[in-house]
Design a protein around this motif. Structure first.
Motif, PDB file in Angstrom:
ATOM      1  N   VAL A 108       0.805  -1.226   0.000  1.00 12.64           N
ATOM      2  CA  VAL A 108       0.000   0.000   0.000  1.00 12.64           C
ATOM      3  C   VAL A 108       0.834   1.270   0.000  1.00 12.64           C
ATOM      4  O   VAL A 108       0.311   2.366  -0.196  1.00 12.64           O
ATOM      5  CB  VAL A 108      -0.959   0.025   1.213  1.00 12.64           C
ATOM      6  CG1 VAL A 108      -1.990  -1.084   1.104  1.00 12.64           C
ATOM      7  CG2 VAL A 108      -0.183  -0.104   2.530  1.00 12.64           C
ATOM      8  N   ASP A 109       2.131   1.158   0.259  1.00 11.30           N
ATOM      9  CA  ASP A 109       2.977   2.350   0.235  1.00 11.30           C
ATOM     10  C   ASP A 109       4.405   1.954  -0.127  1.00 11.30           C
ATOM     11  O   ASP A 109       4.717   0.772  -0.303  1.00 11.30           O
ATOM     12  CB  ASP A 109       2.925   3.118   1.568  1.00 11.30           C
ATOM     13  CG  ASP A 109       3.414   2.289   2.757  1.00 11.30           C
ATOM     14  OD1 ASP A 109       4.174   1.324   2.550  1.00 11.30           O
ATOM     15  OD2 ASP A 109       3.048   2.632   3.894  1.00 11.30           O
ATOM     16  N   ALA A 116       0.695   9.013   0.801  1.00 18.37           N
ATOM     17  CA  ALA A 116      -0.136   9.076   2.007  1.00 18.37           C
ATOM     18  C   ALA A 116       0.137  10.362   2.770  1.00 18.37           C
ATOM     19  O   ALA A 116       1.288  10.712   3.031  1.00 18.37           O
ATOM     20  CB  ALA A 116       0.133   7.868   2.889  1.00 18.37           C
ATOM     21  N   ALA A 131      -3.767  11.635  -5.173  1.00 15.50           N
ATOM     22  CA  ALA A 131      -4.224  10.322  -4.694  1.00 15.50           C
ATOM     23  C   ALA A 131      -3.448   9.936  -3.450  1.00 15.50           C
ATOM     24  O   ALA A 131      -2.291  10.314  -3.274  1.00 15.50           O
ATOM     25  CB  ALA A 131      -4.032   9.267  -5.786  1.00 15.50           C
ATOM     26  N   GLY A 132      -4.092   9.146  -2.587  1.00 17.31           N
ATOM     27  CA  GLY A 132      -3.422   8.670  -1.376  1.00 17.31           C
ATOM     28  C   GLY A 132      -4.324   8.761  -0.163  1.00 17.31           C
ATOM     29  O   GLY A 132      -5.403   9.364  -0.208  1.00 17.31           O
ATOM     30  N   LYS A 133      -3.869   8.183   0.922  1.00 15.77           N
ATOM     31  CA  LYS A 133      -4.634   8.183   2.170  1.00 15.77           C
ATOM     32  C   LYS A 133      -4.612   9.550   2.837  1.00 15.77           C
ATOM     33  O   LYS A 133      -3.696  10.338   2.637  1.00 15.77           O
ATOM     34  CB  LYS A 133      -4.040   7.151   3.150  1.00 15.77           C
ATOM     35  CG  LYS A 133      -4.191   5.718   2.718  1.00 15.77           C
ATOM     36  CD  LYS A 133      -3.819   4.774   3.853  1.00 15.77           C
ATOM     37  CE  LYS A 133      -2.367   4.908   4.263  1.00 15.77           C
ATOM     38  NZ  LYS A 133      -1.985   3.947   5.314  1.00 15.77           N
ATOM     39  N   GLY A 143      -8.361  10.320  -3.403  1.00 16.90           N
ATOM     40  CA  GLY A 143      -8.146   9.476  -2.230  1.00 16.90           C
ATOM     41  C   GLY A 143      -7.341   8.229  -2.550  1.00 16.90           C
ATOM     42  O   GLY A 143      -6.528   8.202  -3.474  1.00 16.90           O
ATOM     43  N   GLU A 144      -7.576   7.163  -1.761  1.00 12.43           N
ATOM     44  CA  GLU A 144      -6.850   5.908  -1.998  1.00 12.43           C
ATOM     45  C   GLU A 144      -7.290   5.287  -3.316  1.00 12.43           C
ATOM     46  O   GLU A 144      -8.479   5.294  -3.653  1.00 12.43           O
ATOM     47  CB  GLU A 144      -7.117   4.922  -0.862  1.00 12.43           C
ATOM     48  CG  GLU A 144      -6.302   5.198   0.390  1.00 12.43           C
ATOM     49  CD  GLU A 144      -6.366   4.044   1.375  1.00 12.43           C
ATOM     50  OE1 GLU A 144      -5.644   3.057   1.162  1.00 12.43           O
ATOM     51  OE2 GLU A 144      -7.126   4.155   2.343  1.00 12.43           O
ATOM     52  N   GLU A 201      -7.205   1.830  -5.924  1.00 14.95           N
ATOM     53  CA  GLU A 201      -7.116   0.376  -5.820  1.00 14.95           C
ATOM     54  C   GLU A 201      -5.801  -0.151  -6.377  1.00 14.95           C
ATOM     55  O   GLU A 201      -5.209  -1.082  -5.835  1.00 14.95           O
ATOM     56  CB  GLU A 201      -8.294  -0.258  -6.565  1.00 14.95           C
ATOM     57  CG  GLU A 201      -8.405  -1.762  -6.371  1.00 14.95           C
ATOM     58  CD  GLU A 201      -9.670  -2.329  -6.976  1.00 14.95           C
ATOM     59  OE1 GLU A 201      -9.696  -3.556  -7.235  1.00 14.95           O
ATOM     60  OE2 GLU A 201     -10.638  -1.563  -7.180  1.00 14.95           O
ATOM     61  N   ALA A 204      -2.167   1.387  -7.660  1.00 12.15           N
ATOM     62  CA  ALA A 204      -1.316   2.577  -7.815  1.00 12.15           C
ATOM     63  C   ALA A 204      -0.654   2.624  -9.185  1.00 12.15           C
ATOM     64  O   ALA A 204      -0.513   3.704  -9.779  1.00 12.15           O
ATOM     65  CB  ALA A 204      -0.256   2.594  -6.719  1.00 12.15           C
TER      66      ALA A 204
END
Length: 402
Positions: free
Chosen positions: A15-16, A233, A266-268, A288-289, A291, A293
């Motif tokens: 996720v990162d 994020a 995009a990102g948390k 936002g987040e 699905e 990247a």
């Protein structure tokens, strides 16, 4: 060799950038034919989601997790100032994980225990007592450097003083820990040089994160109206600081000269950006987040990395370059990659230069295409699994032979 990889966050889902850096090194270990076991923290920020990890991966890595509450507790944080405890690191220590680690090490002999990041160093004493394995610290960042740079950018005097205190405390801790292990793998040559300057006496090598370019097929052509994008994020302080600076100092310059420019974020944890800047800039889209990247990056055109602080190496830049994107970054953002500005990406020292580089990318599609092609070739030549696996294996052999 038998290698135990001790992680401060699960490698999957990726996720990162930190997860990608861990997972890609796990893949390197497996590609080299070594036996691997992964033990990871599961936290509220990075939970262990066994159901999304492929069965084949779980079998190959023998992965398991222990929940640790790393959330910041203000009472403990304040107490750490009085006790001189390094709260940034100590909150990653868990008695449950310590006991589990002890049991694993006593049941099986490992040749190497690899600590993913400084946050796993509180377990060194347990590893030494329970095993004869060599301990390698894989440093994702020089942590003190992040807080030092944040302090330099901070305008509030109380916050600046506290950030300076954290930086000084972390630096002292990092100096102590780098000579408690048997070897250090830094994620960038810049960090390796800084370790040596700080007095690292143990063997050290720079092995960046490997990129499998077959997973990063570029889009065939740049859009007629290219979109600028950022993915990251906002719960990581340097990202939050960088985007705030970009929207306040850089974006108005770009819009004044190119009113049709579009930015996608995009990102948390984007709420703070949307709340503060959403009404001011109609040309900014908050998604936002995402699905996937890679799909998000591929579907957009010009990548921005407006970092003013941070350390290590930016995995997202490597991914953007592998996709053939033109990356516009601060010099701090691109540290450790060792490419050339104007050939592999466009680097900037200040807001005006950043804006001018972005305007160049927006108005000169042929230059964008050329930079993107050079960027992808650079990643293939310097960040391939084949090249970096060889460096890692040579280092493992050196450490275990001593």
């Amino acid at each position: 060799m038998r290698i135990l990889q001790l992680c401060h966050k699960p490698p999957l889902p990726a996720v990162d950038g930190g997860c990608i850096a861990i997972n890609n090194f796990s893949e390197s270990i497996l590609q080299l034919g070594h036996e691997l076991k992964i033990v990871t923290l599961s936290t509220d920020k990075h939970p262990f989601l066994e159901n999304v990890i492929p069965l084949s991966y779980r079998q190959k890595t023998q992965i398991e997790a222990v929940y640790v509450d790393t959330r910041i507790n203000l009472v403990d944080a304040f107490s750490s100032i009085i006790t001189q405890d390094n709260y940034n690191v100590s909150r990653f220590f868990s008695v449950d994980l310590d006991i589990r680690l002890k049991n694993i090490l006593r049941k099986k002999n490992f040749d190497i225990v690899q600590l993913e990041s400084l946050f796993m160093t509180p377990y060194i004493a347990t590893i030494r007592r329970a095993s004869k394995a060599k301990i390698i610290l894989r440093s994702h960042n020089l942590e003190y450097n992040i807080w030092q740079r944040l302090a330099q950018q901070e305008v509030s005097k109380p916050k600046k003083m506290y950030l300076k205190y954290l930086a000084k405390q972390l630096k002292a801790y990092e100096i102590d820990q780098m000579n408690e292990v048997d070897g250090v793998i830094s994620i960038s040559s810049t960090d390796r040089d800084k370790y040596l300057q700080m007095g690292c006496l143990k063997p050290i090598v720079s092995v960046p994160t490997a990129i499998d370019t077959t997973r990063y097929e570029p889009r065939e052509s740049i859009s007629h109206q290219p979109t600028i994008f950022h993915i990251g994020a906002m719960d990581w302080a340097p990202n939050k600081e960088g985007i705030k600076w970009f929207l306040e100092e850089v974006w108005p310059i770009v819009l004044a000269k190119h009113p049709k420019a579009r930015l996608v974020l995009a990102g948390k944890e984007l709420d703070f950006v949307k709340t503060e800047f959403g009404g001011k800039h109609k040309h900014v889209q908050f998604v936002g987040e995402v699905e996937n990247a890679i799909d998000f990056m591929r579907s957009n055109d010009i990548m921005i990395v407006p970092l003013l602080s941070g350390g290590g190496i930016r995995i997202k830049i490597l991914e953007g370059m592998a996709l053939g994107k033109t990356v516009v970054s601060t010099k701090i953002g691109a540290e450790g990659i060792n490419g050339k500005s104007g050939e592999h990406f466009l680097l900037s020292n200040d807001a005006t230069e950043f804006a001018n580089n972005l305007l160049l990318a927006l108005t000169e599609p042929l230059i964008c295409q050329e930079i993107g092609e050079h960027a992808r070739k650079f990643i293939q030549e310097h960040f391939s699994f084949e090249v970096l696996n060889r460096k890692a294996d040579q280092f493992y052999n050196k450490i275990t032979a001593e």
